[in-house]
Design an enzyme around this catalytic site. Structure first.
Site, short mmCIF file in Angstrom:
data_model
loop_
_atom_site.label_atom_id
_atom_site.label_comp_id
_atom_site.label_asym_id
_atom_site.label_seq_id
_atom_site.Cartn_x
_atom_site.Cartn_y
_atom_site.Cartn_z
N LEU A 174 7.23 2.62 1.46
CA LEU A 174 8.17 2.63 0.35
C LEU A 174 7.52 2.12 -0.94
O LEU A 174 6.79 1.14 -0.93
CB LEU A 174 9.31 1.69 0.74
CG LEU A 174 10.64 1.83 0.06
CD1 LEU A 174 11.21 3.22 0.29
CD2 LEU A 174 11.58 0.78 0.63
N GLY A 232 7.04 2.01 5.68
CA GLY A 232 7.75 3.29 5.56
C GLY A 232 6.92 4.47 6.03
O GLY A 232 7.46 5.47 6.52
N ASN A 252 4.98 -3.62 8.86
CA ASN A 252 4.58 -4.94 8.35
C ASN A 252 5.65 -5.57 7.47
O ASN A 252 5.36 -6.46 6.67
CB ASN A 252 3.27 -4.80 7.56
CG ASN A 252 3.40 -3.86 6.37
OD1 ASN A 252 4.24 -2.97 6.39
ND2 ASN A 252 2.60 -4.05 5.35
C1 LIG Z 1 15.16 -2.30 4.15
C2 LIG Z 1 14.51 -0.96 4.26
C3 LIG Z 1 13.38 -0.91 5.25
C4 LIG Z 1 12.43 0.11 4.84
C5 LIG Z 1 11.15 -0.01 5.52
C6 LIG Z 1 9.99 0.31 4.66
C7 LIG Z 1 9.45 -0.63 3.83
C8 LIG Z 1 8.22 -0.32 3.08
O1 LIG Z 1 7.62 0.74 3.23
S1 LIG Z 1 7.67 -1.51 2.02
C9 LIG Z 1 6.06 -0.97 1.52
C10 LIG Z 1 5.05 -1.46 2.49
N1 LIG Z 1 3.73 -1.01 2.16
C11 LIG Z 1 2.67 -1.79 2.25
O2 LIG Z 1 2.72 -2.94 2.64
C12 LIG Z 1 1.39 -1.12 1.85
C13 LIG Z 1 0.55 -2.03 1.05
N2 LIG Z 1 -0.67 -1.34 0.67
C14 LIG Z 1 -1.77 -1.32 1.44
O3 LIG Z 1 -1.85 -1.85 2.54
C15 LIG Z 1 -2.95 -0.61 0.86
O4 LIG Z 1 -2.70 -0.40 -0.52
C16 LIG Z 1 -3.28 0.74 1.54
C17 LIG Z 1 -3.82 0.51 2.96
C18 LIG Z 1 -2.07 1.66 1.62
C19 LIG Z 1 -4.37 1.47 0.71
O5 LIG Z 1 -5.48 0.62 0.56
P1 LIG Z 1 -6.64 1.02 -0.45
O6 LIG Z 1 -7.11 2.40 -0.18
O7 LIG Z 1 -7.63 -0.08 -0.41
O8 LIG Z 1 -5.93 1.10 -1.90
P2 LIG Z 1 -5.40 -0.12 -2.81
O9 LIG Z 1 -4.88 -1.22 -1.99
O10 LIG Z 1 -6.45 -0.42 -3.83
O11 LIG Z 1 -4.15 0.59 -3.53
C20 LIG Z 1 -4.34 1.61 -4.51
C21 LIG Z 1 -3.17 1.53 -5.51
O12 LIG Z 1 -1.95 1.88 -4.84
C22 LIG Z 1 -0.97 0.84 -5.06
N3 LIG Z 1 -0.08 0.73 -3.90
C23 LIG Z 1 -0.38 0.40 -2.65
N4 LIG Z 1 0.70 0.41 -1.86
C24 LIG Z 1 1.74 0.75 -2.64
C25 LIG Z 1 3.15 0.92 -2.42
N5 LIG Z 1 3.72 0.75 -1.21
N6 LIG Z 1 3.92 1.27 -3.45
C26 LIG Z 1 3.40 1.46 -4.68
N7 LIG Z 1 2.07 1.31 -4.97
C27 LIG Z 1 1.26 0.95 -3.97
C28 LIG Z 1 -1.84 -0.41 -5.23
O13 LIG Z 1 -1.12 -1.41 -5.90
C29 LIG Z 1 -2.98 0.14 -6.08
O14 LIG Z 1 -2.54 0.27 -7.40
P3 LIG Z 1 -3.52 -0.09 -8.62
O15 LIG Z 1 -3.87 -1.54 -8.45
O16 LIG Z 1 -2.70 0.17 -9.86
O17 LIG Z 1 -4.70 0.80 -8.50
#
Ligand SMILES: CCCCC/C=C/C(=O)SCCNC(=O)CCNC(=O)[C@H](O)C(C)(C)COP(=O)(O)OP(=O)(O)OC[C@H]1O[C@@H](n2cnc3c(N)ncnc32)[C@H](O)[C@@H]1OP(=O)(O)O
Length: 279
Positions: free
Chosen positions: A100, A132, A156
């Site tokens: 998400l 998500g 997570n």
């Molecule tokens: C109550 C309802 C329940 C619903 C259940 C669902 C909940 C969710 O889904 S909450 C979201 C959970 N997601 C995470 O915890 C993912 C966190 N991110 C990561 O672990 C990593 O970013 C990765 C493994 C997905 C990718 O790693 P890597 O290739 O090293 O890339 P970066 O970490 O440098 O990220 C690049 C860029 O993307 C932005 N970003 C990462 N995740 C998200 C996200 N979920 N939403 C929006 N943006 C995200 C990250 O901040 C980086 O941005 P910049 O710093 O601007 O480059």
């Protein structure tokens, strides 16, 4: 939030951007549906639709992506040339979906759509898949993941301070069982060994994820699986999930005609279409 989602959805549906008929490749007619965040390639010969997420850099489930996702699934559901299979995969390398987009909307609509879908759905997980992203994969009937220790998958949420809602807990419980689900959610655990615990059905080399997903629909795969077609297996799944007596009766009836079905994949596909219509 829901109102905002509906409004966007309506405006995107009416603008109908990016739907075009594709070119013929060899003797296979391929149709491409494309909008900003989702790419669909539908092979009319096999009835197989490949649905790719393209929301760089990490395929987060933003409001725009989720809206387009809903529209696309609804289009495929009513498209008679789509014989009920989606390979859900990522257009980006290394990340299936980051889950998400935390600043935006609920992912529950996606859960409802995929769980309620009458199509066979297969997740071709070609990269990391937290939260998500994992939920989306878990809503599919089968999960094929790239065999790369760098890629992790899991819920997570706890690490992010989100309490998993009951429908998310139920989804993972169906796959992992009660005790493992408790551990998984309590710790907000991300897994590198998802096959071992049954979170994914198969690990394959990265360049084989999509072709393995496609193999699920072939006669060879059916024979490997004790002559049980993926469509019948999926009907069974869905019947169990929905706990519907009508659906179970229908499945029983179809199972009685298995020898007839086995000889011809198209008959199975027709059954699936009939199943979709008859619901
Ligand atoms: C109550 C309802 C329940 C619903 C259940 C669902 C909940 C969710 O889904 S909450 C979201 C959970 N997601 C995470 O915890 C993912 C966190 N991110 C990561 O672990 C990593 O970013 C990765 C493994 C997905 C990718 O790693 P890597 O290739 O090293 O890339 P970066 O970490 O440098 O990220 C690049 C860029 O993307 C932005 N970003 C990462 N995740 C998200 C996200 N979920 N939403 C929006 N943006 C995200 C990250 O901040 C980086 O941005 P910049 O710093 O601007 O480059």
């Amino acid at each position: 939030e829901h109102h905002q989602w509906k409004k966007r959805r309506l405006s995107q549906a009416t603008s109908s951007q990016g739907i075009r008929e594709g070119a013929t490749q060899g003797c296979h007619l391929r149709r491409h549906f494309s909008n900003n965040k989702i790419l669909v390639e539908l092979d009319e010969a096999s009835g197989v639709a490949i649905m790719k997420l393209k929301n760089p850099p990490v395929n987060s489930l933003s409001l725009e992506l989720l809206t387009e996702f809903s529209i696309t699934i609804e289009k495929l559901e009513v498209d008679r040339s789509c014989r009920g299979v989606i390979f859900l995969t990522s257009a980006a390398p290394k990340i299936f979906s980051a889950g998400l987009d935390i600043t935006e909307m609920s992912v529950q609509e996606l859960w409802l759509l995929l769980n309620g879908s009458n199509m066979v759905t297969i997740a071709a997980i070609n990269g990391s898949s937290p939260a998500g992203g994992c939920l989306m994969a878990m809503c599919c009937d089968f999960r094929i993941m790239a065999d790369n220790p760098k890629y992790t998958i899991g819920l997570n949420e706890t690490q992010l301070g989100i309490v998993a809602p009951f429908w998310l807990k139920d989804t993972i419980t169906n796959i992992l069982g009660h005790r493992l689900t408790e551990q998984s959610l309590q710790l907000g655990q991300m897994y590198t060994s998802a096959l071992k615990i049954g979170l994914v059905d198969q690990l394959v080399p990265e360049d084989k994820v999509q072709s393995t997903a496609a193999y699920f629909l072939t006669d060879e795969k059916m024979h490997e699986d004790c002559n049980t077609s993926v469509v019948l297996r999926t009907l069974m799944f869905k019947a169990l999930r929905k706990n519907s007596r009508v659906l179970c009766a229908f499945l029983r009836e179809e199972c009685n005609s298995v020898p007839r079905i086995l000889s011809n994949l198209h008959k199975i596909i027709n059954i699936n279409i009939y199943y979709r219509i008859s619901l």
